[in-house]
Design an enzyme around this catalytic site. Sequence first.
Site, PDB file in Angstrom:
ATOM      1  N   HIS A 127      -0.706   0.312  -6.116  1.00 55.49           N
ATOM      2  CA  HIS A 127       0.519   0.592  -5.359  1.00 55.49           C
ATOM      3  C   HIS A 127       0.977  -0.653  -4.613  1.00 55.49           C
ATOM      4  O   HIS A 127       0.165  -1.425  -4.101  1.00 55.49           O
ATOM      5  CB  HIS A 127       0.316   1.750  -4.388  1.00 55.49           C
ATOM      6  CG  HIS A 127      -0.722   1.527  -3.330  1.00 55.49           C
ATOM      7  ND1 HIS A 127      -0.418   0.999  -2.089  1.00 55.49           N
ATOM      8  CD2 HIS A 127      -2.053   1.760  -3.311  1.00 55.49           C
ATOM      9  CE1 HIS A 127      -1.528   0.924  -1.367  1.00 55.49           C
ATOM     10  NE2 HIS A 127      -2.538   1.374  -2.085  1.00 55.49           N
ATOM     11  N   ASP A 169       3.384  -0.276  -2.141  1.00 55.61           N
ATOM     12  CA  ASP A 169       3.784   0.126  -0.798  1.00 55.61           C
ATOM     13  C   ASP A 169       2.641  -0.110   0.181  1.00 55.61           C
ATOM     14  O   ASP A 169       1.466  -0.158  -0.212  1.00 55.61           O
ATOM     15  CB  ASP A 169       4.234   1.582  -0.765  1.00 55.61           C
ATOM     16  CG  ASP A 169       3.141   2.566  -1.169  1.00 55.61           C
ATOM     17  OD1 ASP A 169       2.459   2.301  -2.178  1.00 55.61           O
ATOM     18  OD2 ASP A 169       2.963   3.600  -0.483  1.00 55.61           O
ATOM     19  N   GLU A 226       2.080   5.413  -2.546  1.00 54.18           N
ATOM     20  CA  GLU A 226       0.708   5.908  -2.481  1.00 54.18           C
ATOM     21  C   GLU A 226       0.311   6.182  -1.050  1.00 54.18           C
ATOM     22  O   GLU A 226      -0.454   7.103  -0.772  1.00 54.18           O
ATOM     23  CB  GLU A 226      -0.257   4.887  -3.096  1.00 54.18           C
ATOM     24  CG  GLU A 226      -1.679   5.407  -3.319  1.00 54.18           C
ATOM     25  CD  GLU A 226      -2.595   5.243  -2.103  1.00 54.18           C
ATOM     26  OE1 GLU A 226      -3.676   5.853  -2.076  1.00 54.18           O
ATOM     27  OE2 GLU A 226      -2.228   4.492  -1.178  1.00 54.18           O
ATOM     28  N   GLU A 279      -8.030  -0.106  -5.630  1.00 53.21           N
ATOM     29  CA  GLU A 279      -8.173   0.162  -4.195  1.00 53.21           C
ATOM     30  C   GLU A 279      -9.363  -0.614  -3.619  1.00 53.21           C
ATOM     31  O   GLU A 279     -10.358  -0.845  -4.314  1.00 53.21           O
ATOM     32  CB  GLU A 279      -8.389   1.653  -3.942  1.00 53.21           C
ATOM     33  CG  GLU A 279      -7.180   2.521  -4.226  1.00 53.21           C
ATOM     34  CD  GLU A 279      -6.108   2.417  -3.150  1.00 53.21           C
ATOM     35  OE1 GLU A 279      -6.309   1.693  -2.151  1.00 53.21           O
ATOM     36  OE2 GLU A 279      -5.065   3.076  -3.317  1.00 53.21           O
ATOM     37  N   HIS A 291      -5.320  -1.190   6.634  1.00 57.40           N
ATOM     38  CA  HIS A 291      -4.477  -0.454   7.586  1.00 57.40           C
ATOM     39  C   HIS A 291      -4.579  -0.985   9.018  1.00 57.40           C
ATOM     40  O   HIS A 291      -3.928  -0.435   9.917  1.00 57.40           O
ATOM     41  CB  HIS A 291      -4.780   1.043   7.583  1.00 57.40           C
ATOM     42  CG  HIS A 291      -4.404   1.733   6.310  1.00 57.40           C
ATOM     43  ND1 HIS A 291      -4.255   3.097   6.219  1.00 57.40           N
ATOM     44  CD2 HIS A 291      -4.152   1.255   5.063  1.00 57.40           C
ATOM     45  CE1 HIS A 291      -3.934   3.427   4.976  1.00 57.40           C
ATOM     46  NE2 HIS A 291      -3.867   2.316   4.259  1.00 57.40           N
TER      47      HIS A 291
END
Length: 376
Positions: free
Chosen positions: A74, A76, A135, A164, A349
């Site tokens: 992904h 995003d 995602e 990932e 994150h």
Amino acid sequence: MTASIDPVELARDLIRCPSVTPASGAVFDVLDAALSALGFTVHRWVMGEAPDGPTENMVAMRGEGAPHFGFAGHLDVVPAGDKWDCDPFEAKVEDGLLVGRGANDMKSAIAAFVAAVAEVEQKSGTLSFLITGDEEGYATYGTPRIIDWLNEREVRPDMILIGEPTSVDRLGDTVKIGRRGSVNMWIDVPGVQGHVAYPHRTENPVPPLARVIAALDRVHLDDGTDAFPPSNLEFTSIETPTNASNVIPGSATAALNIRFNNLHKGEDLVRMVEEVAAREAPGATVRARISGEAFLTPKGELYDLVVAAIREETGIDTDLSTSGGTSDGRFLIKLCPVVDFGLPNATMHKVGECAAVEDIRQLAAIYARIVAKVVG
């Protein structure tokens, strides 16, 4: 024909395109240009409206026939947040680290796989990139729509690697062979708003909601399995529409998330919460959104390819795990065997998200070994 692509520079170019979920546009242009130059046929489309869209998706393919090896990821990212030491979309390289939102999750892995397919001479089979712009959100117009696109054209990969960030302490120490399911729920308890000095004229929704929370907190879901850790139910917020200290609210809501293993199905867990809410707070309603079911990839060729490539490049005997959050593997498992493998995930994150430059380069080398074993 082979080419040379620096995965770190490509990752920087991707990071410099802010792409907070749901994403479309410039970041896909960068990847499109890189793959087109390598002979991939690129298909792109944008679909959906706010709040879950618009989302862009990409399927890029090179070669034909079997085996068909897919790489999923992904473009995003989650919002950058505050208190960065630099512009989160500057893609700064400092002290051996690439810093920026998406450096860890997961633009660097996409860049590493592009570098890998550029290096390996493809002698047979099909390579594909299955890349979404949603995602990190609810994936309403993301990977499930890529699967629709593939099914409509009767295209089916034989195996899929998802980039990932799965490693824990060092690159290669952990590969995810399955994921727990996830369901979000919101329990709404109605009441009658009024002044705290006149409780006989009100109906306070907070005590019955508290009883629901207490009852659910006592629920023991399971002890885990040989492949999965125990399921867990966690409350994430409690809200009322008023913040005044002298007002009894007219409603109260609790939000929760359950991460569950393959002993459960999402709809069964929703039904369990509904029954508890009805017993402890008559009139309560439950809203639910199942993000995905638990899945486990059976042992086989994909396991062997990934584990062998990691061992050859790093000397590590990797741990096969189902811990942590979910991924789009929860959708892609409907097509074929799926595993997740990528960078160490300590900063995903977070403010100051980063990836070690050498890890990105070594990840590209591991990916190249995998590609070579399949289509080289």
